[in-house]
Write a protein that holds these residues in place. Sequence first.
Motif, mmCIF file in Angstrom:
data_model
loop_
_atom_site.group_PDB
_atom_site.id
_atom_site.type_symbol
_atom_site.label_atom_id
_atom_site.label_comp_id
_atom_site.label_asym_id
_atom_site.label_seq_id
_atom_site.Cartn_x
_atom_site.Cartn_y
_atom_site.Cartn_z
ATOM 1 N N PRO A 105 0.851 -1.268 0.177
ATOM 2 C CA PRO A 105 0.027 0.155 -0.080
ATOM 3 C C PRO A 105 1.031 1.247 -0.031
ATOM 4 N N LEU A 106 2.134 1.228 0.201
ATOM 5 C CA LEU A 106 3.022 2.221 0.272
ATOM 6 C C LEU A 106 3.398 2.747 -0.968
ATOM 7 N N ARG A 107 3.362 4.087 -1.315
ATOM 8 C CA ARG A 107 3.603 4.545 -2.682
ATOM 9 C C ARG A 107 4.860 5.105 -3.306
ATOM 10 N N LYS A 108 5.577 5.535 -2.012
ATOM 11 C CA LYS A 108 6.958 6.243 -2.526
ATOM 12 C C LYS A 108 8.041 5.180 -1.798
ATOM 13 N N ARG A 109 8.469 4.790 -2.974
ATOM 14 C CA ARG A 109 9.849 3.645 -2.641
ATOM 15 C C ARG A 109 10.644 3.938 -1.171
ATOM 16 N N GLY A 110 11.203 5.074 -1.473
ATOM 17 C CA GLY A 110 12.133 5.153 -0.095
ATOM 18 C C GLY A 110 11.221 5.057 1.352
ATOM 19 N N GLU A 111 10.432 5.782 1.602
ATOM 20 C CA GLU A 111 9.570 5.758 2.508
ATOM 21 C C GLU A 111 9.022 4.508 3.008
ATOM 22 N N ALA A 112 8.493 3.943 1.814
ATOM 23 C CA ALA A 112 7.862 2.350 1.900
ATOM 24 C C ALA A 112 8.793 1.520 2.664
ATOM 25 N N ARG A 113 10.238 1.685 2.236
ATOM 26 C CA ARG A 113 11.179 0.697 3.121
ATOM 27 C C ARG A 113 11.236 0.801 4.322
ATOM 28 N N THR A 114 11.280 2.107 4.875
ATOM 29 C CA THR A 114 11.295 2.699 6.223
ATOM 30 C C THR A 114 10.413 2.187 7.014
ATOM 31 N N ARG A 115 9.086 2.539 6.431
ATOM 32 C CA ARG A 115 7.977 2.249 7.171
ATOM 33 C C ARG A 115 7.766 0.877 7.243
ATOM 34 N N ALA A 116 8.037 -0.041 6.133
ATOM 35 C CA ALA A 116 7.857 -1.433 6.062
ATOM 36 C C ALA A 116 8.855 -1.959 7.127
ATOM 37 N N ARG A 117 9.992 -1.772 7.168
ATOM 38 C CA ARG A 117 10.897 -2.139 8.031
ATOM 39 C C ARG A 117 10.331 -1.903 9.514
ATOM 40 N N ASP A 118 9.773 -0.588 9.767
ATOM 41 C CA ASP A 118 9.232 -0.368 11.186
ATOM 42 C C ASP A 118 8.364 -1.568 11.539
ATOM 43 N N LEU A 119 7.315 -1.578 10.537
ATOM 44 C CA LEU A 119 6.111 -2.500 11.108
ATOM 45 C C LEU A 119 6.569 -3.848 11.052
ATOM 46 N N LEU A 120 7.614 -4.424 10.262
ATOM 47 C CA LEU A 120 8.373 -5.653 10.370
ATOM 48 C C LEU A 120 8.934 -5.835 11.904
ATOM 49 N N SER A 121 9.613 -4.916 12.149
ATOM 50 C CA SER A 121 10.072 -5.109 13.671
ATOM 51 C C SER A 121 8.988 -5.204 14.798
ATOM 52 N N LYS A 122 7.956 -4.364 14.567
ATOM 53 C CA LYS A 122 6.848 -4.089 15.419
ATOM 54 C C LYS A 122 6.188 -5.249 15.813
ATOM 55 N N MET A 123 6.216 -6.065 14.435
ATOM 56 C CA MET A 123 5.711 -7.372 14.500
ATOM 57 C C MET A 123 6.499 -8.614 14.705
ATOM 58 N N HIS A 124 7.680 -8.219 15.140
ATOM 59 C CA HIS A 124 8.795 -9.327 15.189
ATOM 60 C C HIS A 124 8.850 -10.198 14.095
ATOM 61 N N LEU A 125 9.044 -9.494 12.973
ATOM 62 C CA LEU A 125 9.012 -10.569 11.759
ATOM 63 C C LEU A 125 10.237 -10.006 10.843
ATOM 64 N N GLU A 126 11.246 -9.341 11.419
ATOM 65 C CA GLU A 126 12.416 -8.795 10.760
ATOM 66 C C GLU A 126 13.145 -10.198 9.967
ATOM 67 N N ASP A 127 13.293 -11.025 10.764
ATOM 68 C CA ASP A 127 14.082 -12.254 9.901
ATOM 69 C C ASP A 127 13.474 -12.786 8.836
ATOM 70 N N LEU A 128 12.204 -12.824 8.717
ATOM 71 C CA LEU A 128 11.281 -13.341 7.817
ATOM 72 C C LEU A 128 10.972 -12.488 6.443
ATOM 73 N N ALA A 129 11.687 -11.179 6.424
ATOM 74 C CA ALA A 129 11.101 -10.337 5.288
ATOM 75 C C ALA A 129 11.272 -10.978 3.903
ATOM 76 N N GLY A 130 12.330 -11.728 3.712
ATOM 77 C CA GLY A 130 12.415 -12.145 2.393
ATOM 78 C C GLY A 130 11.503 -13.423 2.156
ATOM 79 N N ARG A 131 10.815 -13.740 2.907
ATOM 80 C CA ARG A 131 10.130 -15.181 2.775
ATOM 81 C C ARG A 131 8.635 -14.836 2.043
ATOM 82 N N TYR A 132 8.287 -15.895 1.156
ATOM 83 C CA TYR A 132 7.071 -15.786 0.699
ATOM 84 C C TYR A 132 5.938 -16.628 1.660
ATOM 85 N N PRO A 133 4.795 -15.906 1.450
ATOM 86 C CA PRO A 133 3.668 -16.480 2.270
ATOM 87 C C PRO A 133 3.729 -17.750 2.346
ATOM 88 N N HIS A 134 3.769 -18.757 1.438
ATOM 89 C CA HIS A 134 3.765 -20.066 1.840
ATOM 90 C C HIS A 134 5.045 -20.619 2.429
#
Lengths: 353, 216
Positions: A105-134
Motif C-alpha cells: 500500500p505504500l507509494r513512495k519507494r524510499g518511505e515505503a522501505r522505512t515504514r515497512a521495516r518499522d512494521l516488520l520489527s513491530k510485529m517481530h518479523l525482521e528475519d522473515l522479510a524475504g520469505r514468501y507467504p507459503h
Amino acid sequence: MKPDLKLNFERKLASFKLSVQLSVHAEVLVLFGPSGSGKTQTLNSIAGLVEPDEGEIVFDQTTFSRKTAGQARVSLPARSRRVGYVFQNYALFPHLTALQNIEFPLRKRGEARTRARDLLSKMHLEDLAGRYPHELSGGQQQRVAIARSLAADSRLLLLDEPFSALDSFIRERLHDELRSLQSESDLVVIYVTHNLDDALAVGNRLAIMREGRIEQAGDIETVLDHPANRSVLEILGLPNILGTSVTGHNDSLTTLDWNGLSLHIPHCEASPGTTMTAFISPNEIRIATAGQNHPNRFNGTVIRKQFGRMATRVIVRLENGCEIEVVPASNIPTIGENISVAFPVERIRMLEG
Amino acid sequence: MNWSAVILSLQVTAVATAFLFVFGLALALLLSRYSFPGRTIVETLVNLPLVLPPSVVGYYLLVGLGRGSPIFDRFDIHILFTWQAAAIASTIVGLPLMVQTSRAAIAGIDPNLENAARTLGSTEMELLWRVTFPLARRGILAGLVLGAARSLGEFGATLMIAGNIPGQTQTLPLAIYDAVQNRRYDLANRMVLVMTVISFGVLWWARRLEKNRRFK
C-alpha cells in the motif's frame, strides 16, 4: 481526538436482512455470533467491498457511505477509506515476499522501505522479510497481514476470525500484541469471531450478532452479567439456562417452577404463570454437604466431567432430569456419585420470557 | 527449404500473437470478472472457430474485409490477399485457446486477494497489474503459447482470404500443400518436420507452464 465509527445501515442478504446500529470508539470491539450471522458482511460494508442498501457509515467525521432519503448519496470507494482489513484467510499476495506485501500500500519507494521495516520489527518479523507467504507459518502470516493492513496508516482495523486457525498459545501472544497495538495508536478495532475465549481475551466491548442484527452491545462484563435476552445467552453458549414459570410469592422470595422443582429467587413483580429464564454461572453453584439447609437445594448424580485449563466442570443430572454444569470450589466429586447442589438465591439471574 | 514461407509464417504468427495478447486478455478479463447481458453469446462467438470449418471462418472474413464491407468502403483498407489478412485469420482461430486458458487462470484467483488490494488503496487498474496479471501470468502465457501455435498452423481460413501467393502470403502450411501437389516430397518432408518440431515444442512448453504453478 480519538476516532470513532458509527454504523447505521441495512443490506439485504440471501436469507435475512443485515441491519446494524452500532457505534465503536477507540477500543477493541468484538463482533460475536454464530457462523452466517452477518459478521463478515458487516466488515465488508465498512471496508467498502459491498454497498449497503440504506443508511450511513461514518468514521472519524468522514462519511464512508450514505444512502438515506433526502440526502446526497455518498459512496467512498474502498481504496479511499484507508481501512485496515485482515481477511479470514489473511489474503497475503502469494507472489510477493513478506516485506513486499507490507510495502504494497505504500507509494513512495524510499518511505515505503522505512515504514515497512518499522512494521516488520513491530510485529517481530525482521528475519522473515524475504520469505514468501507459503514459507510462513499461520501465526507469521497473520502478523504480516496485520502489518500490511496498518502500513497505510489505517486508524480503523477490521479482523475477520483472524486467529481461528492458530494454536492457542500463539493466539494468546497475538491477542496481547493486538491489544497493545490498539492502545498505542488509538485504533478502532473490530474483531470478528465465533470463539468466545478469543472474544473475552481480546475485547473491551462485545457486540452479539444474530441473523443480521445486533442483539446486544456493551462492555464485556455487562453483557456477560446482564444478557439482554435469551438468544444472547444461547449465542454466548452459557451453561445452566433454566426455563421456569412463576408459581407464587412471599415477602422476600418468588417461587418458580423449574421442571417440577421449586426454585427460589429474590422477590420480583411477575405474576404467577409468567414464563421466565433463569441462569446461573457454574462457579456460583455450590456442592452442599449433608444436613445443610438451603432454599434451592437439589439432589443429583454426577454423570460427566469436563477438564479445562482453569477448572474442571462436572455435569450433574438433577432429580427433575435437567443437567447442570458445576465448577466445584474444592473437592471434585467422582462420576456416578450422588451429590446435593445449592443455588444461592441472590446468584440466580433472571430474564423475562 | 522454402525459407520465404518459414519467415512469412513467423511474421504472421508474431503479429497474430500480439493481437491475441491484447484482445484475448481483454476478453478473458471481461468474461471472468464481469457479468453483463449477452455474456454467453460473446463466449460462444469466441469459441466458434474451434468447431467451424476454416472455410466458413475464411468466408466470413472475406465478406467482412472485402469489397462492400464497411471496413473496405469507409476506411479504404484493402488487406485481402496480403500477409496482414493471414495474420487476422490466424488471430481469429487462435483466440478461443488464448481466452479459455487465461480466463481459467484469472477466475482461479481468490477474489479476496483483489479485495485486499482494494482496501490497501489500489485502483482497479493498479490491482490488475499488481495482483491479477502477476498471479495469472502462467495461465496467460500458456494461453498465448497455445494460441500462437494454433496461429502458426492456420491453413484453411488463410487460404480463403490471403490466397497462396509464394513469397507474399504463402505460409509454411500452404507451402507444404503446394509441395505435395507438385510431388516435391523432399521439400514437403523437411517442412513437415519443421512444423512438427515447432508445434511439439510449443505444446510441451505450454503444458509445463500450466502444470508448474508456483502458487496455489
